[in-house]
Design a protein around this motif. Structure first.
Motif, PDB file in Angstrom:
ATOM      1  N   UNK A 215      -7.996  13.949   8.981  1.00  0.00           N
ATOM      2  CA  UNK A 215      -8.530  12.662   8.509  1.00  0.00           C
ATOM      3  C   UNK A 215      -8.207  11.501   9.422  1.00  0.00           C
ATOM      4  N   UNK A 216      -7.064  11.518  10.065  1.00  0.00           N
ATOM      5  CA  UNK A 216      -6.724  10.450  11.007  1.00  0.00           C
ATOM      6  C   UNK A 216      -6.395  11.085  12.338  1.00  0.00           C
ATOM      7  N   UNK A 297      -0.529   5.662   7.015  1.00  0.00           N
ATOM      8  CA  UNK A 297       0.234   4.786   6.125  1.00  0.00           C
ATOM      9  C   UNK A 297      -0.578   4.415   4.881  1.00  0.00           C
ATOM     10  N   UNK A 298      -1.874   4.164   5.064  1.00  0.00           N
ATOM     11  CA  UNK A 298      -2.717   3.821   3.918  1.00  0.00           C
ATOM     12  C   UNK A 298      -2.769   4.967   2.913  1.00  0.00           C
ATOM     13  N   UNK A 299      -2.900   6.196   3.413  1.00  0.00           N
ATOM     14  CA  UNK A 299      -2.973   7.338   2.512  1.00  0.00           C
ATOM     15  C   UNK A 299      -1.641   7.592   1.812  1.00  0.00           C
ATOM     16  N   UNK A 300      -0.553   7.391   2.538  1.00  0.00           N
ATOM     17  CA  UNK A 300       0.751   7.726   1.970  1.00  0.00           C
ATOM     18  C   UNK A 300       1.292   6.635   1.048  1.00  0.00           C
ATOM     19  N   UNK A 303      -2.733   0.415   0.525  1.00  0.00           N
ATOM     20  CA  UNK A 303      -3.119  -0.736   1.337  1.00  0.00           C
ATOM     21  C   UNK A 303      -2.151  -1.899   1.204  1.00  0.00           C
ATOM     22  N   UNK A 304      -1.439  -1.982   0.091  1.00  0.00           N
ATOM     23  CA  UNK A 304      -0.534  -3.110  -0.132  1.00  0.00           C
ATOM     24  C   UNK A 304       0.907  -2.778   0.233  1.00  0.00           C
ATOM     25  N   UNK A 305       1.098  -1.825   1.099  1.00  0.00           N
ATOM     26  CA  UNK A 305       2.442  -1.399   1.462  1.00  0.00           C
ATOM     27  C   UNK A 305       2.901  -2.067   2.756  1.00  0.00           C
ATOM     28  N   UNK A 306       4.207  -2.283   2.919  1.00  0.00           N
ATOM     29  CA  UNK A 306       4.732  -2.804   4.188  1.00  0.00           C
ATOM     30  C   UNK A 306       4.404  -1.892   5.370  1.00  0.00           C
ATOM     31  N   UNK A 307       4.335  -0.573   5.125  1.00  0.00           N
ATOM     32  CA  UNK A 307       4.037   0.354   6.204  1.00  0.00           C
ATOM     33  C   UNK A 307       2.634   0.118   6.761  1.00  0.00           C
ATOM     34  N   UNK A 308       1.665  -0.095   5.866  1.00  0.00           N
ATOM     35  CA  UNK A 308       0.291  -0.348   6.318  1.00  0.00           C
ATOM     36  C   UNK A 308       0.192  -1.688   7.032  1.00  0.00           C
TER      37      UNK A 308
END
Length: 401
Positions: A215-216, A297-300, A303-308
């Protein structure tokens, strides 16, 4: 390239045929003027969950300063290309976020002298990255002024579909490549495969092959850590609707690295390799890798995560290194807004840093229209996040005036 010549033929094709779905939405951009407008349209289409078909007819040119390929738009000239053309790596980055195997690009292009010369020696030069199916023709631009190249390659596709035929795209590509009237040209194929690449007997030059589909797209040479105990991503539903975008315009390309499996916890930090690629001028490769990690990061984490948000910051800094202040400013503004949305306060160092960087990049924008547009957003942000430099808001407002 007489790009508009193929539009009537495509207009007569049922939209669903373009995407291979019962229903499709078609967005047509004929002689677009602004690269940001084209980018916005592409981003909107790329966000759709169904199949995406992108048809390109136009002219590829090399940016004289960075030697990166661009799709020339209606107002592009060799000296203004960096500001008036669509960088090819922008296109690659927008398509990289899509699920592998759902995107098809069919291109009929002419290349300026520098790009045409490089095209013969650089395998993978026009690759769009793993998971993207690409068919195309690239012809040299006429050496003398006169009749433009006609999009006969794309016209072959439209003509076949108008008759009611529905052959596989690979067959249409082979027929168009073997048809007369193409003259001097290179034909491109990039297939999405799930095993070792197979040799092709078609009379084409294979510029990109994908050995794995994930996917990525994460290049094997740029691994990265994966936190332990991460829930598996939810399988995506099979799409029922599709989206097709036709871009006709009067482009500088770097090869993207091959795909690899999703990173494991034992793999090293990807940031040094991304930075090294950017500093070496391989901006398209660096952006594609950063986008790939952003999708992980978005999948894990969502979208509202610091990682993303972190990977959005990486892309903003890569735009700075590529000397794309508009793109960098736009991304830093988005980062600041995202961090404020994460309940980080206006005086948080990360929020202040994002606004300061957006301000710095804004001051380097040479296009007055884009400066005004982003300046309005920056003023609103500065009122909320004044920063630690006294008078930053007042200086911004003076320059806007």
């Amino acid at each position: 390239m007489d790009a508009a010549a193929v539009l009537p033929g495509f207009a007569a094709v049922p939209p669903g045929v373009l995407t291979g779905t019962p229903v499709a939405t078609v967005v047509e951009l004929a002689d677009p003027l602004d690269p940001q407008t084209v980018l916005t349209r592409l981003r909107s289409a790329a966000a759709a969950p169904g199949p995406l078909a992108l048809f390109l007819a136009g002219q590829l040119q090399m940016d004289r300063r960075q030697h990166l390929p661009h799709l020339a738009l209606a107002r592009s000239t060799p000296t203004t290309l960096r500001y008036t053309g669509l960088p090819w790596h922008w296109l690659a980055a927008e398509l990289a976020v899509r699920r592998a195997g759902t995107t098809t690009v069919v291109a009929d292009l002419v290349a300026d002298a520098e790009l045409w010369e490089r095209l013969g020696a650089a395998q993978g030069l026009l690759s769009l990255g793993p998971g993207i199916r690409l068919y195309g023709r690239v012809a040299p631009a006429p050496r003398r002024s006169g009749a433009p190249v006609t999009p006969e390659y794309l016209r072959h596709f439209a003509t076949a579909w108008r008759t009611g035929a529905r052959p596989p795209l690979a067959l249409l590509h082979a027929e168009a490549a073997g048809a007369g009237g193409s003259g001097e040209a290179v034909f491109l194929t990039q297939e999405v495969t799930y095993g070792p690449s197979q040799s092709s007997s078609q009379p084409v030059q294979v510029l990109g092959e994908v050995a794995a589909v994930v996917p990525a797209s994460v290049p094997a040479s740029v691994p990265a850590p994966a936190p332990a105990h991460v829930p598996a991503p939810v399988p995506e539903p099979q799409p029922e609707h599709g989206r097709a975008v036709a871009v006709a315009a009067p482009v500088d390309v770097r090869p993207l690295a091959p795909a690899a499996q999703e990173p494991k916890a034992s793999e090293p930090d990807p940031h040094p390799a991304i930075l090294a690629a950017a500093r070496a001028g391989r901006h398209g490769e660096a952006v594609a890798v950063a986008v790939a990690w952003e999708q992980v990061a978005l999948r894990r984490y969502g979208a509202r995560s610091p990682e993303a948000v972190h990977w959005m910051e990486v892309r903003a800094d890569l735009a700075r290194l590529a000397e794309e202040p508009v793109r960098s400013c736009e991304l830093w503004i988005a980062v600041a807004r995202a961090r404020l949305g994460l309940s980080q306060g206006p005086q948080d160092p990360e929020v202040e840093g994002a606004v300061d960087r957006a301000h710095h990049q804004w001051e380097r924008i040479e296009d007055p229209a884009r400066a005004r547009e982003l300046g309005n957003a920056l003023v609103a942000l500065r009122r909320r996040v004044p920063g630690r430099r006294a008078g930053a808001l007042a200086a911004l407002q003076r320059r806007m005036a």
